[in-house]
Design a protein around this motif. Sequence first.
Motif, PDB file in Angstrom:
ATOM      1  N   ARG A  28       0.825  -1.199   0.000  1.00  0.00           N
ATOM      2  CA  ARG A  28       0.000   0.000   0.000  1.00  0.00           C
ATOM      3  C   ARG A  28       0.854   1.240   0.000  1.00  0.00           C
ATOM      4  O   ARG A  28       0.659   2.147  -0.772  1.00  0.00           O
ATOM      5  CB  ARG A  28      -0.918  -0.001   1.233  1.00  0.00           C
ATOM      6  N   ARG A  31       2.588   1.845  -3.253  1.00  0.00           N
ATOM      7  CA  ARG A  31       1.755   2.257  -4.384  1.00  0.00           C
ATOM      8  C   ARG A  31       1.394   3.719  -4.312  1.00  0.00           C
ATOM      9  O   ARG A  31       1.258   4.372  -5.323  1.00  0.00           O
ATOM     10  CB  ARG A  31       0.475   1.401  -4.386  1.00  0.00           C
ATOM     11  N   HIS A  32       1.216   4.226  -3.109  1.00  0.00           N
ATOM     12  CA  HIS A  32       0.662   5.567  -3.053  1.00  0.00           C
ATOM     13  C   HIS A  32       1.698   6.587  -2.649  1.00  0.00           C
ATOM     14  O   HIS A  32       1.502   7.333  -1.718  1.00  0.00           O
ATOM     15  CB  HIS A  32      -0.525   5.575  -2.092  1.00  0.00           C
ATOM     16  N   ILE A  42       5.432   0.791 -10.674  1.00  0.00           N
ATOM     17  CA  ILE A  42       4.556  -0.109  -9.913  1.00  0.00           C
ATOM     18  C   ILE A  42       5.461  -1.142  -9.258  1.00  0.00           C
ATOM     19  O   ILE A  42       5.996  -2.006  -9.938  1.00  0.00           O
ATOM     20  CB  ILE A  42       3.540  -0.817 -10.840  1.00  0.00           C
ATOM     21  N   ARG A 145       7.427   0.525 -16.157  1.00  0.00           N
ATOM     22  CA  ARG A 145       6.645   0.436 -14.924  1.00  0.00           C
ATOM     23  C   ARG A 145       7.214  -0.529 -13.899  1.00  0.00           C
ATOM     24  O   ARG A 145       7.141  -0.283 -12.707  1.00  0.00           O
ATOM     25  CB  ARG A 145       5.206   0.011 -15.230  1.00  0.00           C
TER      26      ARG A 145
ATOM     27  N   PHE B  54     -10.295   5.202  -1.863  1.00  0.00           N
ATOM     28  CA  PHE B  54     -10.352   4.655  -3.213  1.00  0.00           C
ATOM     29  C   PHE B  54      -9.336   3.530  -3.209  1.00  0.00           C
ATOM     30  O   PHE B  54      -8.145   3.751  -3.407  1.00  0.00           O
ATOM     31  CB  PHE B  54     -10.000   5.748  -4.227  1.00  0.00           C
ATOM     32  N   PHE B  56      -6.778   1.604  -1.340  1.00  0.00           N
ATOM     33  CA  PHE B  56      -6.055   1.975  -0.128  1.00  0.00           C
ATOM     34  C   PHE B  56      -5.655   3.441  -0.146  1.00  0.00           C
ATOM     35  O   PHE B  56      -5.023   3.921   0.772  1.00  0.00           O
ATOM     36  CB  PHE B  56      -4.795   1.113   0.033  1.00  0.00           C
ATOM     37  N   GLU B  57      -6.024   4.145  -1.201  1.00  0.00           N
ATOM     38  CA  GLU B  57      -5.693   5.565  -1.296  1.00  0.00           C
ATOM     39  C   GLU B  57      -6.748   6.385  -0.584  1.00  0.00           C
ATOM     40  O   GLU B  57      -7.892   5.936  -0.444  1.00  0.00           O
ATOM     41  CB  GLU B  57      -5.761   5.959  -2.774  1.00  0.00           C
ATOM     42  N   PRO B 268      -3.745  -8.534 -10.043  1.00  0.00           N
ATOM     43  CA  PRO B 268      -3.255  -7.422 -10.875  1.00  0.00           C
ATOM     44  C   PRO B 268      -2.438  -7.909 -12.068  1.00  0.00           C
ATOM     45  O   PRO B 268      -2.478  -7.299 -13.146  1.00  0.00           O
ATOM     46  CB  PRO B 268      -2.378  -6.625  -9.913  1.00  0.00           C
ATOM     47  N   TRP B 278      -3.224  -2.719 -15.062  1.00  0.00           N
ATOM     48  CA  TRP B 278      -2.849  -3.190 -13.724  1.00  0.00           C
ATOM     49  C   TRP B 278      -3.644  -2.442 -12.674  1.00  0.00           C
ATOM     50  O   TRP B 278      -4.171  -3.017 -11.732  1.00  0.00           O
ATOM     51  CB  TRP B 278      -1.350  -2.932 -13.537  1.00  0.00           C
ATOM     52  N   LYS B 279      -3.705  -1.104 -12.830  1.00  0.00           N
ATOM     53  CA  LYS B 279      -4.218  -0.265 -11.752  1.00  0.00           C
ATOM     54  C   LYS B 279      -5.689  -0.530 -11.443  1.00  0.00           C
ATOM     55  O   LYS B 279      -6.098  -0.478 -10.283  1.00  0.00           O
ATOM     56  CB  LYS B 279      -4.029   1.214 -12.127  1.00  0.00           C
ATOM     57  N   GLN B 282      -5.844  -3.567  -9.326  1.00  0.00           N
ATOM     58  CA  GLN B 282      -5.307  -3.269  -7.995  1.00  0.00           C
ATOM     59  C   GLN B 282      -6.394  -2.580  -7.178  1.00  0.00           C
ATOM     60  O   GLN B 282      -6.614  -2.891  -6.006  1.00  0.00           O
ATOM     61  CB  GLN B 282      -4.082  -2.355  -8.140  1.00  0.00           C
ATOM     62  N   TYR B 283      -7.107  -1.635  -7.811  1.00  0.00           N
ATOM     63  CA  TYR B 283      -8.211  -0.965  -7.134  1.00  0.00           C
ATOM     64  C   TYR B 283      -9.275  -1.979  -6.721  1.00  0.00           C
ATOM     65  O   TYR B 283      -9.809  -1.931  -5.612  1.00  0.00           O
ATOM     66  CB  TYR B 283      -8.844   0.109  -8.039  1.00  0.00           C
ATOM     67  N   GLU B 286      -8.217  -3.910  -3.624  1.00  0.00           N
ATOM     68  CA  GLU B 286      -8.148  -3.041  -2.457  1.00  0.00           C
ATOM     69  C   GLU B 286      -9.547  -2.640  -2.004  1.00  0.00           C
ATOM     70  O   GLU B 286      -9.823  -2.570  -0.799  1.00  0.00           O
ATOM     71  CB  GLU B 286      -7.312  -1.797  -2.775  1.00  0.00           C
TER      72      GLU B 286
END
Lengths: 268, 327
Positions: A28, A31-32, A42, A145, B54, B56-57, B268, B278-279, B282-283, B286
């Motif tokens: 986590r 990623r952020h 990524i 990526r 959103f 883990f964001e 993912p 991928w994203k 991933q969302y 999560e």
Amino acid sequence: MATLLRSALRPLRALGGRRGPAADVWLRGARHGAGLLYPGHIPTSPLQKALLAAGSAGMALSNPYRHDMVAVLGETTGYYALKFLRDQMRKDPEGAEILQKRPRISLSTLDLDKLRSLPEGSLGQEYLRFLDVNRVSPDTRAPTRFVDDEELAYVIQRYREVHDILHTLLGMPTNLLGEITVKWFEAVQTHLPMCILGALFGPVRLSAQSLQVLISELIPWAVQNGHRAPCVLNLYYERRWEQPLRALREELGITDAPTCMSGAWPRP
Amino acid sequence: MATHRSCALWSYCGRRWSRMMRCCRLSGLCSSWPSDPLGARHLSQEKPATETHFGFETVSEEEKRGKVYHVFESVAKKYDVMNDMMSLGIHRIWKDLLLYKMRPFPGTQLLDVAGGTGDIAFRFLNYVQAQHKGKQRRQLRAQQNLSWEEIAKKYQNEEDPLGGSRVVVCDINKEMLKIGKQKARAQGYKAGLAWVLGDAEELPFDDDKFDVYTIAFGIRNVTHIDQALQEAHRVLKPGGRFLCLEFSQVNNPLISRLYDLYSFQVIPVLGEVIAGDWKSYQYLVESIRQFPSQEEFREMIEDAGFEKVTYESLTSGIVAIHSGFKL
């Protein structure tokens, strides 16, 4: 029973499997924003890289139009080759400058008018002609990526952007035969597993006649030139647009393409 | 002891409060009332920049809506393929179980929210059609002599093969609806099906219209789940049923570990290889972790006014079907 299962799962944990938000800080947080090394990065665990490599190889083979899969294969399998390339670049003065300045080749960084105004036979002119004739653009390269080192990410990005210039240097069109020939050249030069796999498995889709031409003429020529030429990533192409293509080929020791391909793309 | 009672009193007050709030909102008196003590909603006059999750964001609420829209816009074309790959086809069984639980009778009006590609709607139509055919066969067997009018009607195909059942598929995303319509055309579903573009938090339907409201794998993407539940309560007829099929918390620790490993490591990668995205996936994994547990969600449904709320966990709790009635 539960303890046996738990001990069986321990190696799985080592592969990077993590649980929900609390235990998943690695994924986590990375990623952020916290662990990102470059925009678009990524982070992936070794298990994910292995699965990506296998999946992308299979997908690229079954659907050759998935260029993004070829790119992903290159990123996930190229760690050692990229390090080798980076060290080669560091040893050469021009290459070291590229590593430091990090130039990018894209439609926004290229001065198209200036390139078009260059004399006939120069690298810039020929490169533009190659882009026009084959209807490709330098902007269609996917951004890096899955490489977990910021400098190596640039190296593979540079390799991708230089790929079209290699086509120009070798005089190869973008049909399947031309691409495989360039892959052989790149495989010898860069040792990237993706190039080696592409060079070995690409011909699977060729007709028998093309295969004959490939094996008898194109591969020996590409391999010879690959060995003879210095590392092609060490050339600061942005400074060499005015250099005549012939002169550049002589400098690198690249001979003319075999006659079977001479009609495919008009050269000076 | 005192705290227990005060808690119960508080939650009782809270529930009545939120119900009063809803009535007042409808009658336009909202400006004079303070906000709900449970913090479920803010009034339209004051819109503080509240944050939500959103995946883990952490993002603002307006951002989340746009981001979720983009996720589903990009996955729409490969949505069904990816569902099959990720769940190894088990999602079909889950959806069949949802229909089995629903047991629609001919004449049921179904609203399928977030039903984009139409999986639930098509299953509903199949079920109702099969039921109707079964009923006809039983009728024939029971009374061998049909009147000449009935025979004529059968030949003229004037009888409604669905027996009066209708399904409305509502989704906020145009791409998903487009894929759903294409599928309907390809598989030959025409009668009794309607496609509506709409927001689950603000449904474009009148009160008391539908017999059953379903939302399959959609409610965790809604920004204000409580609003969606309240809208569900509004559009259902008295006696109507609310059914929700959604990912939930796994109850077995061993399976939970394996599930996490599979979710975060494999899904993912599948998304990247098959859909080139991928994203979005991933969302997806999560957002599953961010969704409340079975019990918590049950309480949320009760807060919206539903009664006799129950849930059934499937596949060790990977998904759960929640059911409630508007009485």
